[in-house]
Design a protein around this motif. Sequence first.
Motif, PDB file in Angstrom:
ATOM      1  N   GLU A  65      -0.420   8.845 -25.971  1.00  0.00           N
ATOM      2  CA  GLU A  65      -1.150   7.741 -25.346  1.00  0.00           C
ATOM      3  C   GLU A  65      -0.315   7.072 -24.257  1.00  0.00           C
ATOM      4  O   GLU A  65      -0.841   6.695 -23.208  1.00  0.00           O
ATOM      5  CB  GLU A  65      -1.574   6.714 -26.399  1.00  0.00           C
ATOM      6  N   THR A  66       0.977   6.923 -24.495  1.00  0.00           N
ATOM      7  CA  THR A  66       1.811   6.183 -23.547  1.00  0.00           C
ATOM      8  C   THR A  66       2.596   7.073 -22.585  1.00  0.00           C
ATOM      9  O   THR A  66       2.894   6.655 -21.467  1.00  0.00           O
ATOM     10  CB  THR A  66       2.811   5.283 -24.301  1.00  0.00           C
ATOM     11  N   ARG A  67       2.951   8.299 -23.000  1.00  0.00           N
ATOM     12  CA  ARG A  67       3.779   9.158 -22.158  1.00  0.00           C
ATOM     13  C   ARG A  67       3.175  10.532 -21.888  1.00  0.00           C
ATOM     14  O   ARG A  67       3.837  11.404 -21.356  1.00  0.00           O
ATOM     15  CB  ARG A  67       5.155   9.335 -22.815  1.00  0.00           C
ATOM     16  N   GLY A  68       1.918  10.719 -22.268  1.00  0.00           N
ATOM     17  CA  GLY A  68       1.275  12.015 -22.033  1.00  0.00           C
ATOM     18  C   GLY A  68       1.153  12.331 -20.566  1.00  0.00           C
ATOM     19  O   GLY A  68       1.346  13.472 -20.142  1.00  0.00           O
ATOM     20  N   LEU A  69       0.833  11.324 -19.773  1.00  0.00           N
ATOM     21  CA  LEU A  69       0.791  11.439 -18.318  1.00  0.00           C
ATOM     22  C   LEU A  69       1.499  10.223 -17.739  1.00  0.00           C
ATOM     23  O   LEU A  69       1.223   9.095 -18.163  1.00  0.00           O
ATOM     24  CB  LEU A  69      -0.653  11.479 -17.809  1.00  0.00           C
ATOM     25  N   PRO A  70       2.401  10.412 -16.803  1.00  0.00           N
ATOM     26  CA  PRO A  70       3.141   9.287 -16.242  1.00  0.00           C
ATOM     27  C   PRO A  70       2.211   8.272 -15.581  1.00  0.00           C
ATOM     28  O   PRO A  70       1.313   8.626 -14.823  1.00  0.00           O
ATOM     29  CB  PRO A  70       4.054   9.924 -15.194  1.00  0.00           C
ATOM     30  N   GLY A  71       2.412   7.003 -15.926  1.00  0.00           N
ATOM     31  CA  GLY A  71       1.642   5.924 -15.314  1.00  0.00           C
ATOM     32  C   GLY A  71       0.232   5.769 -15.833  1.00  0.00           C
ATOM     33  O   GLY A  71      -0.537   4.980 -15.299  1.00  0.00           O
ATOM     34  N   GLU A  72      -0.143   6.514 -16.872  1.00  0.00           N
ATOM     35  CA  GLU A  72      -1.503   6.417 -17.416  1.00  0.00           C
ATOM     36  C   GLU A  72      -1.457   6.210 -18.918  1.00  0.00           C
ATOM     37  O   GLU A  72      -0.541   6.670 -19.595  1.00  0.00           O
ATOM     38  CB  GLU A  72      -2.286   7.718 -17.166  1.00  0.00           C
ATOM     39  N   THR A  73      -2.467   5.539 -19.417  1.00  0.00           N
ATOM     40  CA  THR A  73      -2.657   5.426 -20.862  1.00  0.00           C
ATOM     41  C   THR A  73      -3.829   6.323 -21.218  1.00  0.00           C
ATOM     42  O   THR A  73      -4.918   6.191 -20.664  1.00  0.00           O
ATOM     43  CB  THR A  73      -2.965   3.973 -21.265  1.00  0.00           C
ATOM     44  N   LEU A  74      -3.581   7.248 -22.133  1.00  0.00           N
ATOM     45  CA  LEU A  74      -4.619   8.199 -22.537  1.00  0.00           C
ATOM     46  C   LEU A  74      -5.286   7.736 -23.823  1.00  0.00           C
ATOM     47  O   LEU A  74      -4.702   6.987 -24.602  1.00  0.00           O
ATOM     48  CB  LEU A  74      -4.010   9.585 -22.742  1.00  0.00           C
ATOM     49  N   ASN A  75      -6.500   8.191 -24.049  1.00  0.00           N
ATOM     50  CA  ASN A  75      -7.236   7.863 -25.257  1.00  0.00           C
ATOM     51  C   ASN A  75      -7.212   9.078 -26.185  1.00  0.00           C
ATOM     52  O   ASN A  75      -7.977  10.019 -26.006  1.00  0.00           O
ATOM     53  CB  ASN A  75      -8.667   7.460 -24.912  1.00  0.00           C
ATOM     54  N   VAL A  76      -6.317   9.040 -27.169  1.00  0.00           N
ATOM     55  CA  VAL A  76      -6.196  10.124 -28.135  1.00  0.00           C
ATOM     56  C   VAL A  76      -7.153   9.830 -29.287  1.00  0.00           C
ATOM     57  O   VAL A  76      -7.081   8.778 -29.924  1.00  0.00           O
ATOM     58  CB  VAL A  76      -4.741  10.251 -28.645  1.00  0.00           C
ATOM     59  N   GLN A  77      -8.065  10.763 -29.544  1.00  0.00           N
ATOM     60  CA  GLN A  77      -9.069  10.587 -30.592  1.00  0.00           C
ATOM     61  C   GLN A  77      -8.556  10.971 -31.976  1.00  0.00           C
ATOM     62  O   GLN A  77      -8.905  10.341 -32.963  1.00  0.00           O
ATOM     63  CB  GLN A  77     -10.311  11.423 -30.272  1.00  0.00           C
ATOM     64  N   ALA A  78      -7.735  12.023 -32.033  1.00  0.00           N
ATOM     65  CA  ALA A  78      -7.244  12.484 -33.331  1.00  0.00           C
ATOM     66  C   ALA A  78      -5.957  13.273 -33.151  1.00  0.00           C
ATOM     67  O   ALA A  78      -5.730  13.894 -32.111  1.00  0.00           O
ATOM     68  CB  ALA A  78      -8.287  13.367 -34.005  1.00  0.00           C
ATOM     69  N   VAL A  79      -5.134  13.235 -34.192  1.00  0.00           N
ATOM     70  CA  VAL A  79      -3.935  14.064 -34.250  1.00  0.00           C
ATOM     71  C   VAL A  79      -3.935  14.737 -35.616  1.00  0.00           C
ATOM     72  O   VAL A  79      -3.986  14.067 -36.649  1.00  0.00           O
ATOM     73  CB  VAL A  79      -2.645  13.223 -34.088  1.00  0.00           C
ATOM     74  N   ASN A  80      -3.933  16.057 -35.616  1.00  0.00           N
ATOM     75  CA  ASN A  80      -3.887  16.830 -36.858  1.00  0.00           C
ATOM     76  C   ASN A  80      -2.528  17.506 -36.956  1.00  0.00           C
ATOM     77  O   ASN A  80      -2.130  18.258 -36.073  1.00  0.00           O
ATOM     78  CB  ASN A  80      -5.007  17.875 -36.881  1.00  0.00           C
ATOM     79  N   ILE A  81      -1.839  17.223 -38.040  1.00  0.00           N
ATOM     80  CA  ILE A  81      -0.481  17.696 -38.255  1.00  0.00           C
ATOM     81  C   ILE A  81      -0.503  19.015 -39.023  1.00  0.00           C
ATOM     82  O   ILE A  81      -1.307  19.192 -39.936  1.00  0.00           O
ATOM     83  CB  ILE A  81       0.312  16.653 -39.088  1.00  0.00           C
ATOM     84  N   CYS A  82       0.384  19.925 -38.674  1.00  0.00           N
ATOM     85  CA  CYS A  82       0.527  21.193 -39.393  1.00  0.00           C
ATOM     86  C   CYS A  82       1.747  21.086 -40.316  1.00  0.00           C
ATOM     87  O   CYS A  82       2.832  20.708 -39.875  1.00  0.00           O
ATOM     88  CB  CYS A  82       0.709  22.343 -38.418  1.00  0.00           C
ATOM     89  N   TYR A  83       1.540  21.416 -41.576  1.00  0.00           N
ATOM     90  CA  TYR A  83       2.609  21.355 -42.561  1.00  0.00           C
ATOM     91  C   TYR A  83       2.918  22.749 -43.088  1.00  0.00           C
ATOM     92  O   TYR A  83       2.067  23.634 -43.083  1.00  0.00           O
ATOM     93  CB  TYR A  83       2.208  20.472 -43.748  1.00  0.00           C
ATOM     94  N   ASP A  84       4.132  22.914 -43.585  1.00  0.00           N
ATOM     95  CA  ASP A  84       4.505  24.128 -44.286  1.00  0.00           C
ATOM     96  C   ASP A  84       4.008  23.979 -45.719  1.00  0.00           C
ATOM     97  O   ASP A  84       4.480  23.123 -46.468  1.00  0.00           O
ATOM     98  CB  ASP A  84       6.030  24.303 -44.263  1.00  0.00           C
TER      99      ASP A  84
END
Length: 177
Positions: A65-84
């Motif tokens: 959201e804060t560093r995905g693109l320089p100078g922009e705030t992105l709207n992240v809808q979901a983050v799915n984590i991969c586990y062992d």
Amino acid sequence: MIYNLFTVVLLLFLLQFLRKMQKETAQRCDEGETTASDFTIRVKGIPKIFTEQSVISDDIREFFETRGLPGETLNVQAVNICYDCQEVEDIEKELKETSSKLKLMEGKIAKGEHVEEHELSGMKSIIQHDKQKLDTIMASFTKSQGVSEKFSGEAYVTFETQDERERVLKFWKLSWW
């Protein structure tokens, strides 16, 4: 001989034409259907430096959201984590084997055969312990907290728009390659 050569050349052109038609059909179908993959990227090689108190998905979300693109705030809808999940698979395998042994013992009891009571209660105890262990692991995955040692270093990040997804992909591919 000339007919064989002509047939081979004709088949090559025909196969190229069919390949082109197949790609165009696939493209049309893809354009007509919107799926989660149109908004989602796979992120690999994430450092496994999370503390036990941090929530991995929240940290990754905040990063994009804060560093995905320089100078922009992105709207992240979901983050799915991969586990062992090797430990989960091992416990499930043991649970299946122990349950099979327990059913055999119960079958012997139903036939009137003698089975040691301590063996029967031991099997039931192992099954109960394995189920509790699985519940604990699955609960920690759900909370995404306290499982940093099981984090595989991969996640799927879903953005609000396809444009955000494409711009992030373009920026990070140019940055790292």
